[in-house]
Design an enzyme around this catalytic site. Structure first.
Site, PDB file in Angstrom:
ATOM      1  N   SER A   1       0.839  -1.204   0.000  1.00 50.79           N
ATOM      2  CA  SER A   1       0.000   0.000   0.000  1.00 50.79           C
ATOM      3  C   SER A   1       0.871   1.250   0.000  1.00 50.79           C
ATOM      4  CB  SER A   1      -0.881   0.009   1.242  1.00 50.79           C
ATOM      5  OG  SER A   1      -0.070   0.280   2.375  1.00 50.79           O
ATOM      6  N   LYS A   2       0.219   2.372  -0.199  1.00 54.57           N
ATOM      7  CA  LYS A   2       0.911   3.655  -0.207  1.00 54.57           C
ATOM      8  C   LYS A   2       1.634   3.866   1.129  1.00 54.57           C
ATOM      9  CE  LYS A   2      -0.124   8.589  -0.541  1.00 54.57           C
ATOM     10  NZ  LYS A   2       0.649   8.864   0.637  1.00 54.57           N
TER      11      LYS A   2
END
Ligand code: GLU
Length: 511
Positions: free
Chosen positions: A266-267
């Site tokens: 994920s970011k």
């Protein structure tokens, strides 16, 4: 089917910057299409207008282009199957939803969002955590299956808001063969009656996606694993529309996992572990927050693409470095893994280093010149830049490393490494620098070999070890405690500059 033209689409939703997982999906579509002489299409899936983010669509195109994957047709590229953006195709979808209502595969549902929330709460109290509108619960909801025809017609005539839902059969096994996963089978009791058409007059992703893939004559749907749960529904839609003959084949790609393998990349992982998750830098138009991109971090797009290709695929040989053309040549969906692929940032840097080392002197000189100009060092000689790049490239992952580690090629030392100064700079080392200054000053041959001979002769004649002379000499000329060969450095800097730097150090560094 077999002589059908390969047509694949990359169909992102413009809800923000394209994650590197999305770029990999695009890449596998691109490689597959190019290998088989097919078309690679960009379709923008913006049916959910509430999630639209300005700039995201341009970002998607810029990212694809940076990677060298220019669509053959699609939004922004033209083609005979347009428009390629779902919001611009809006008037096309209603008739397909109506077709399903008429054939008994879909129905109108009038339940308000308050009523649906209430149902969910009641179910939760009764112990059902995830209430669904499905082939059981629909029988006590407000829809065209429970209300009389007059009632339904009246509500529609009165302008009441409604959605159109798919009517899934009870207890039916939906089977299909996925190119990567093999046979997949899901019971319709585990799927809900998804909304196909919304009260705002827009189709949902599911309806628009199937209708567009059909109308655009898509032969293969290659997309992320997160869409696998939707695939049985899509299979049923093809069946209900009577499009089974021309249905695309499915290939669901493995997830990109965090470096430790625990869950989807994920970011936040990028922020936490210090690597970009986006191809290009992105600034959120809402809060101005900026996220880093591979391009701006100094990665070559070829290295980024090569790395991405290997996140889920391998050629079955030892070869790791592949140009785009070689990837096209070697790629097959059969060699894509089912298991998730762990992202490894060190490996990504390794790829960059391999591409950097493989560049010609002329390319490196050009790239370093641009990087140097951006840092304010302009109009540098190409052969000087080539020599610097050649010397520094073994130790660099990025062009900017050459500029940072070899800053002494571009400016005189502003400070001197404190550790070396403390340990190695003394009356003796000052004396050696003075002596070398005289010896170097007496020659006009600033070639590497000659400088080395002069230096070594000095050591031998005075019975000195390298460690007594080398560090002070390096400190005086470069300001550093470590680095590549001093003879090469001095040769590149030239006689005048080398001697002047020695003098400056002698003046600035008393003992
Ligand atoms: N719009 C979907 C997405 O954003 C596309 C899924 C598909 O390829 O069917 O990923």
């Amino acid at each position: 089917m077999s002589d059908r033209k390969v047509r694949v689409r990359f169909a992102p939703s413009p809800t923000g910057p394209l994650h590197m997982g999305g770029v990999r999906t695009a890449l596998y579509n691109y490689l597959f299409a190019k290998k088989l002489g097919g078309d690679f299409i960009l379709r923008i899936e913006d049916t959910d207008q509430t999630r639209f983010v300005p700039g995201a669509e341009d970002y998607i195109r810029e990212s694809l282009e940076w990677c060298g994957m220019v669509p053959d047709e699609g939004q922004g590229y033209g083609g005979e199957f347009g428009p390629y953006k779902q919001s611009e195709r809006k008037p096309m979808y209603r008739q397909y939803a109506d077709q399903l209502v008429e054939s008994g595969h879909a129905y109108y549902a009038f339940d308000t969002s308050e009523e649906l929330t209430k149902m969910r709460e009641l179910a939760k109290k009764a112990g059902t955590a995830n209430w669904q509108y499905n082939n059981v619960t629909r029988s006590h909801m407000k829809n065209s299956l429970t209300l009389s025809e007059e009632e339904v017609n009246k509500r529609i005539a009165d302008g009441e808001a409604y959605v159109i839902r798919i009517k899934l059969p009870r207890n039916e096994e939906v089977k299909f063969e996925d190119i990567i996963r093999g046979w997949v089978s899901v019971n319709t009791n585990n799927i809900d009656d998804k909304v196909l058409f919304k009260s705002d007059g827009m189709p949902t992703y599911h309806l628009a996606n199937i209708v567009d893939d059909h109308l655009m004559n898509i032969s293969h749907v290659i997309r992320g694993e997160e869409w696998l749960p939707s695939a049985p529904l899509h299979i049923l839609l093809y069946r209900y529309f009577g499009w089974e003959e021309s249905r695309p084949q499915f290939a669901h790609l493995p997830l990109l996992l965090k470096p430790d393998g625990n869950g989807k990349l994920s970011k936040r992982d990028g922020d936490r572990l210090g690597f970009p998750v986006f191809p290009l830098q992105w600034t959120n138009p809402e809060d101005g927050e900026s996220s880093s991109g591979y391009k701006q971090k100094g990665f070559f797009s070829e290295a980024f693409v090569n790395m991405l290709a290997f996140l889920g695929w391998n050629p079955g040989t030892e070869q790791e470095i592949f140009s785009m053309d070689e990837l096209i040549e070697s790629f097959s969906l059969e060699r894509v893994n089912k298991a998730g692929a762990k992202y490894d940032h060190d490996k990504t840097k390794w790829y960059n280093q391999q591409y950097l080392r493989a560049k010609t002197d002329a390319e490196l000189s050009d790239l370093l010149g641009k990087e140097a100009a951006a840092a304010g060092y302009e109009n540098l000689d190409a052969s000087f830049l080539a020599r610097v790049a050649n010397l520094m490239k073994e130790r660099a992952y990025f062009i900017k490393d050459m500029l940072e580690e070899g800053d002494y090629f571009f400016k005189r030392p502003e400070e001197y490494d404190a550790k070396t100064l403390k340990k190695k700079w003394n009356v003796d080392s000052r004396l050696h620098v003075e002596k070398l200054q005289t010896l170097f000053g007496a020659t006009d041959d600033f070639g590497i070999e000659n400088l080395e001979t002069i230096f070594k002769t000095y050591l031998e004649e005075n019975e000195l070890g390298f460690g007594k002379v080398g560090p002070g000499f390096r400190l005086a000329v470069t300001g550093k405690g470590m680095g590549p060969s001093m003879f090469e450095i001095c040769s590149i800097l030239g006689k005048k500059e080398t001697l002047e730097r020695m003098q400056i150090a002698l003046d600035k560094l008393p003992v």
